[in-house]
Enzyme design. Structure first.
Site, mmCIF file in Angstrom:
data_model
loop_
_atom_site.group_PDB
_atom_site.id
_atom_site.type_symbol
_atom_site.label_atom_id
_atom_site.label_comp_id
_atom_site.label_asym_id
_atom_site.label_seq_id
_atom_site.Cartn_x
_atom_site.Cartn_y
_atom_site.Cartn_z
ATOM 1 N N GLU A 58 24.472 -82.107 -36.041
ATOM 2 C CA GLU A 58 25.175 -80.996 -36.692
ATOM 3 C C GLU A 58 24.683 -80.740 -38.124
ATOM 4 O OE1 GLU A 58 29.391 -81.506 -36.153
ATOM 5 O OE2 GLU A 58 29.225 -81.217 -33.989
ATOM 6 N N GLU B 191 27.573 -82.592 -27.176
ATOM 7 C CA GLU B 191 28.990 -82.894 -27.405
ATOM 8 C C GLU B 191 29.810 -81.702 -26.927
ATOM 9 O OE1 GLU B 191 30.264 -83.790 -31.345
ATOM 10 O OE2 GLU B 191 28.651 -85.236 -31.732
#
Length: 504
Positions: free
Chosen positions: A160, A278
């Site tokens: 991220e 995810e």
């Protein structure tokens, strides 16, 4: 009620993309016995192929080290812990889906960290030393596990980077530099190794467009695209223990999958695999929605249809042995276990176990159900009733007609709903104990078992099995139909009416 009539011929195969990978917390947790005990249960009941977690290069795993000898600082690498961790995964038939991060403190350009275990999120102060570290790690994996094995391991660069919490200033160009140096180091070891990114969270898909344009322009290798997906809205209330959010409709996640797949197709790398490394309802580890039957019912459609758009989607996470907060061992609600009771499956665990019982041949699928046939001819279906509204009621009736060849079938039905396999409800009724005693833990384990119903069912004259089922609020049910041969008559003189209280 209009019946659902199932075709005799299949409509293709159900992919197993939903069980390609499973998420975990930091890799250092795999040194704990309770973590591995839970992972063993997951593998026995479901059997994922890969596992992905944070912190491969963080200091608690301890790979990167420096030693001062005289006036000279020498770098050395310690693979003791990571060898134990990956050996444990492979012993359970799990391959690592490698996330390269976070920055070792001795190599970091700054002191910005995340979580109590201080994962450093700054770029390297020396990119050559970073490249050397990546090279050493990959070469060690090949030496220990063999090139043919490691070629099956995807190497994902960072986590991220579009968020300032996970990458200093969310600096896109600095991430692209990190990716380029990393990818070239991996490919210099062996061109067949897989490397990809950018591992962003949702809401920033321009990163994927720019990332693929950068790789094309700079001739940087890329073997797959990765992204994360959650469907929770901004928090309504945040407390030290809980993080409350509403959810958008579950079709939003499927739309995310489809839209990013479209962006990849429009790029210079149109055929790249697309991995959701995810996903879940909420991204917050202390949102109790993860413990609810709603979480299972909500995700059922995503398990059913997500594989149409992505090559894998990795549930975050398999275990509540997890530390993604500012304090160690904070209560966590994202994994398959309940709070700190790691061996107690919650409804979402059962959802995955139910899907694992489905057959390969897909006979029917809609927004509330999937029906399959196994190689041996038996039928397995999963149906769900997702209810986002508050209150009681909301039952859903279904009438299903399935064409079959045999005359008799044994029906086995397992269900998770608000009143069955709902340890969270029982835990609340206990007064939400932070540290339950042994008796309470045993009660919670007993409460985690799905409801079981069985019956003998006969084929109708029209050649169908007719199933009339009612789904309660947020119920997920697995129905398995196996051909049976009734051997009652082989027992001479059998007469169950002679048993007190029973008729034949």
């Amino acid at each position: 009620m209009k019946p659902i009539i199932v075709a005799a011929k299949g409509k293709g195969k159900l992919t197993e993309n939903w069980k390609y990978c499973i998420g975990t917390g930091r890799l250092g947790l795999a040194l704990q016995k309770e973590y591995l005990d839970h992972l063993k249960i997951i593998q026995e009941k479901i059997g994922f192929k890969y596992i992905r977690g944070h912190g491969l290069l963080s200091d608690d795993v301890g790979i990167y080290r420096e030693m001062k000898i005289g006036e000279e600082v020498k770098v050395f690498y310690n693979f003791t812990y990571i060898d134990r961790i990956f050996d444990s995964f492979l012993d359970l038939n799990l391959r690592p889906f490698i996330e390269l991060g976070f920055m070792p403190d001795l190599l970091a350009s700054g002191d910005q960290t995340i979580f109590y275990w201080k994962g450093n999120v700054t770029p390297p102060k020396d990119y050559q030393k970073w490249s050397d570290l990546v090279t050493a790690v990959v070469e060690h994996f090949i030496e220990r596990y063999g090139l043919e094995e490691v070629k099956k391991w995807p190497f994902e660069v960072w986590n991220e980077p579009n968020l300032v919490n996970f990458w200093k200033d969310a600096d896109k160009q600095e991430y692209f530099k990190l990716y380029k140096v990393t990818a070239l180091a991996i490919k210099a070891v062996n061109q067949d190794l897989q490397v990809g990114g950018p591992a962003i969270c949702g809401g920033a898909d321009e990163w994927i467009v720019d990332f693929l344009e950068f790789c094309h322009k700079e001739e940087v290798p890329v073997d797959f695209v990765s992204r994360h997906a959650y469907t929770s809205q901004s928090p309504k209330k945040v407390t030290p223990d809980y993080y409350y959010q509403d959810l958008v409709d579950n079709t939003d996640m499927l739309q995310q999958f489809e839209e990013v797949r479209g962006l990849i197709k429009k790029s210079a790398f149109s055929d790249l695999p697309f991995h959701i490394t995810e996903y879940n309802t909420s991204y917050s580890p202390i949102n109790p929605v993860h413990d609810t039957p709603l979480n299972a019912a909500y995700l059922a459609r995503i398990l059913s249809e997500g594989g149409d758009y992505v090559d894998s989607f990795s549930y975050w996470t398999f275990s509540d042995v997890f530390e993604e907060s500012d304090i160690p061992k904070a209560p966590f609600h994202g994994g398959f276990g309940l709070i700190a009771l790691h061996s107690i499956p919650k409804p979402t665990f059962h959802l995955f176990a139910f899907f694992n019982r489905l057959g390969e041949e897909m006979l029917y699928r809609d927004a509330q159900m999937i029906i399959t046939r196994k190689e041996n001819g038996s039928i397995a279906l999963v149906a769900w009733n997702t209810v986002m509204e508050k209150g009681e009621g909301f039952e859903k009736d279904l009438l299903i007609q399935i064409p079959v060849s045999s005359d008799q079938y044994f029906l086995k039905r397992q269900s998770v709903d608000e009143h069955h396999a709902n340890s969270w409800k029982v835990w609340k009724e206990m007064g939400r104990p932070r540290f339950p005693d042994k008796q309470s833990i045993e009660t919670l384990r007993e409460a985690s078992i799905p409801k079981l119903m069985t019956a003998k069912i006969n084929k109708e004259e029209e050649g169908y099995l007719k199933l009339a089922i009612t789904l309660s609020k947020n119920e997920v049910t697995l129905i398995e139909l196996n051909e049976m041969k009734d051997e009652t008559e082989t027992y001479k003189g059998i007469d169950d009416s002679l048993i007190t209280s029973y008729t034949s």
